[in-house]
Design an enzyme around this catalytic site. Structure first.
Site, PDB file in Angstrom:
ATOM      1  N   ALA A  17     -17.050   9.870   9.291  1.00  0.00           N
ATOM      2  CA  ALA A  17     -16.264   9.884  10.524  1.00  0.00           C
ATOM      3  C   ALA A  17     -17.156  10.064  11.749  1.00  0.00           C
ATOM      4  CB  ALA A  17     -15.212  10.989  10.466  1.00  0.00           C
ATOM      5  N   LYS A  79     -15.908  -6.620  -2.553  1.00  0.00           N
ATOM      6  CA  LYS A  79     -14.573  -6.253  -3.045  1.00  0.00           C
ATOM      7  C   LYS A  79     -13.566  -7.295  -2.581  1.00  0.00           C
ATOM      8  CE  LYS A  79     -10.915  -2.781  -2.508  1.00  0.00           C
ATOM      9  NZ  LYS A  79     -10.497  -1.542  -1.814  1.00  0.00           N
ATOM     10  N   GLY A 425       3.778  -5.619  14.595  1.00  0.00           N
ATOM     11  CA  GLY A 425       2.473  -5.563  15.236  1.00  0.00           C
ATOM     12  C   GLY A 425       1.629  -4.390  14.799  1.00  0.00           C
TER      13      GLY A 425
END
Length: 495
Positions: A17, A79, A425
Site C-alpha cells: 500500500a 494470470k 459505472g
C-alpha cells in the site's frame, strides 16, 4: 476548506500500500510535492496479496513500469483468471476468466445470442479466449485478439521494486516506528508523526498505510468501521509458501473447503498457498492441518496465521488523512481485488489532490466513489457464497440461507426473472464475470432476450462456429505458459 497549501505528503507505513501510493504520487506529481514514507523494518506486512486483476497492467503503464523488469524482479507469472473448484458442487469446477464472452450487442448480452442457438451453440466457455487459453496452459503476447491478463507476484519483492522506483523519483524513506500522532488543536487535522527515537515528521497531508492497525484514520481520528461479517464471515487465514512441483499455470486456483477456501498461486520460484476460513466453523489448528494436508510441495516457510475483519472504513478520506489498503478496509482475497483497491485509491488521490488546502467537497467526492466501488466488489464476492449448491457442511448451508445486500438481491432477482445483467459505472466486474460465476455455480435464468432469433438459424450457427474456430486457432498458436515465461522474463531461479 482550509487555506493551508498542501506541499508535503507523509505516508505512514510501507508494504504494498505505502509504496504503491509513493510510486503513483512521485511518477505523476513528484516535481510538485515533497513525499516522505515512514516505515519500520521491525513491523511485518501481511504480504500475501499475490494475485492481481487486469487493471494492474494499466496502473503500471500509468506509473511507467517496464513489464519485463517488473516480472523478473518479482518472480511473476501471468494470470488469465481463477479456476474455482468445489464451489458449486463438490467435484465440479469452472473458470472466471478475464476476457469477454463472445460478442455482445447493445440490445442484449452474448448469452442471449448463445441461448437462441440452442444445442448447436456448444458451451458458453467456448467463446472466451482467455478461458480456453487458461485451460490449455497457454500464454503469449501479440496474439489477435490479444489476451486480457494480470499477474501472480511475490508481494514482498513487489514492495521492494516499487520502493526502488519511488526513491529514484525523489521519495524519501524514514526508518522508524510511529509512537504518536499529533493533531492541530484548532482544526483537528493531523500535523506530525512522532517516532520512537524522538524524530518528528511534519506534513500537510497524511496517507495511512499502517494496515489493520489504522494508526492515523482510526486511532488518531476515530473514523468508524462498517462491519460486513454478516455477509462475508471469513475472519482468518493460514498462509505458507511451498516449492513448486510442476510448471506454473496461467491462473489462480480457488478450492472450496468445508469452512472456507484454499488458494494456490504459482510463481516462477515457488507456490503461494493459503486457507481462508471462518473460525466459527473450524478452529485454527484444524484449519492449519487441513491446509498442510492439501499441499503439493515441501513447505519453505512456517505457516503464518492472519486474523482480519471484513468491512470498510466509513470515511476513507477524513480531514487531511487518506486511508489506503488494509487501514481502509478488507473484503478477503477471493477475487484478487486488494491490490487493485490500493492502486485505484492512489490514482484517485493523484486526480483529486488538494493542492490549495483540504476541501470537504473533494473528500466527499472521493469517499462516494470509493464506497460505491467497494460495495459493488462486496456484492460480487457475496455472490460466490450465496449461489453455492453445496449443503455438505454447516458453513455452506448457512451461506445459502444468509441474507444478502439489497443491491445484490435486486441483481439476482432481475437475472432470474428476465436474464438481464448490467454493469453500472462504479462496477469493477463486467457482466461477463457475473455470468461465469452464476453459470459455474448452477444459476441459470430460464428467461433471455429473443433478439438472437432475428437471425436465420443457419446464419447464427455459422457465426458461432466461426467464433469458436477463431478462438481454437488462436489458442493452438500460443506457446505454453511456462515456455513463454522462460524466454520473456525468467530469472535465475526459474527451472
Amino acid at each position: 476548506m482550509t487555506d493551508h497549501a498542501i506541499r508535503k505528503v507523509v505516508i505512514a507505513g510501507g508494504g504494498t500500500a505505502g509504496w504503491v501510493v509513493a510510486a503513483a504520487l512521485s511518477s505523476q506529481l513528484g516535481k510538485l510535492l515533497e513525499i516522505v514514507l515512514v516505515e519500520s523494518d521491525q513491523i511485518g506486512t501481511v504480504g500475501v496479496g499475490e494475485a492481481t486483476i487486469p487493471t494492474h497492467c494499466a496502473f503500471h503503464r500509468y506509473i511507467g513500469v517496464n513489464e519485463q523488469d517488473f516480472m523478473r524482479a518479482t518472480q511473476a507469472t501471468f494470470k488469465l483468471g481463477i479456476r474455482f473448484e468445489n464451489w458449486g458442487q463438490v467435484g465440479e469446477d469452472y473458470f472466471h476468466a478475464f476476457g469477454s464472452i463472445g460478442k455482445s450487442s447493445w440490445v442484449g448480452s452474448f448469452e442471449s445470442i448463445w441461448r437462441a442457438a440452442g444445442g448447436e451453440a456448444g458451451a458458453l466457455d467456448d467463446y472466451c479466449l482467455e478461458l480456453k487459453a487458461a485451460e490449455a496452459g497457454k500464454f503469449g503476447l501479440g496474439s489477435k485478439p490479444a489476451l486480457n491478463y494480470a499477474y501472480h507476484l511475490d508481494a514482498s519483492l513487489y514492495s521492494q521494486f516499487l520502493r526502488k522506483l519511488s526513491e529514484q523519483r525523489g521519495v524519501r524513506r524514514v526508518e522508524g516506528k510511529i509512537s504518536n500522532v499529533e493533531r492541530d488543536g484548532e482544526t483537528g487535522e493531523l500535523s506530525a508523526l512522532g517516532l520512537e527515537d524522538g524524530t518528528r515528521i511534519e506534513g500537510d497531508f497524511f496517507v495511512d498505510c499502517t494496515g489493520f492497525r489504522g494508526l492515523l484514520i482510526d486511532k488518531a481520528l476515530g473514523v468508524g468501521f462498517e462491519d460486513w461479517a454478516h455477509w462475508l464471515p471469513m475472519n482468518s487465514a493460514w498462509a505458507v509458501q511451498t516449492k513448486s512441483t510442476e510448471p506454473p499455470v496461467p491462473y489462480t486456483r480457488s478450492i472450496a473447503r468445508e469452512a472456507g477456501w484454499q488458494w494456490r498461486i504459482p510463481l516462477q520460484h515457488r507456490t503461494g498457498n493459503g486457507l481462508v476460513y471462518c473460525d466459527d466453523y473450524i478452529d485454527d489448528e484444524a484449519a492449519r492441518a487441513q491446509l498442510e494436508a492439501s499441499l503439493n510441495g515441501e513447505m519453505i516457510t512456517t505457516p503464518r496465521n492472519i486474523k482480519f475483519r471484513t468491512g470498510r472504513r466509513k470515511l476513507p478520506w477524513s480531514k487531511n488523512c487518506l486511508a489506503v489498503g488494509l487501514s481502509s478496509g478488507f473484503m478477503e482475497p477471493l477475487e484478487s481485488t486488494s491490490i487493485h483497491l490500493i492502486q485505484i485509491a492512489a490514482t484517485r488521490l493523484v486526480q483529486m489532490f488538494p493542492f490549495d488546502g483540504i476541501n470537504d467537497a473533494v473528500a466527499s467526492h472521493y469517499n462516494r466513489y470509493m464506497n460505491e466501488e467497494v460495495e459493488s466488489i462486496r456484492d460480487f464476492l457475496v455472490l460466490h457464497y450465496k449461489v453455492t449448491q453445496r449443503s455438505d457442511s454447516p458453513f455452506w448451508r448457512d451461506r445459502q440461507a444468509m441474507d444478502i445486500p439489497d443491491s445484490l438481491a435486486q441483481r439476482l432477482e432481475l437475472y432470474r426473472n428476465s436474464g438481464i445483467l448490467y454493469q453500472d459505472g462504479s462496477d469493477l466486474f463486467r457482466t461477463d464475470s457475473w455470468v461465469q460465476v452464476m453459470h459455474g455455480q448452477g444459476l441459470r435464468s430460464p428467461a433471455y432476450h429473443r433478439f438472437g432469433h432475428m437471425m436465420e438459424t443457419e446464419n447464427l450457427e455459422s457465426a458461432l462456429r466461426d467464433m469458436r474456430g477463431q478462438i481454437s486457432q488462436t489458442v493452438a498458436a500460443l506457446p505454453a505458459h511456462a515456455d513463454f515465461l522462460r524466454q520473456y522474463c525468467a530469472t535465475q531461479d526459474y527451472p
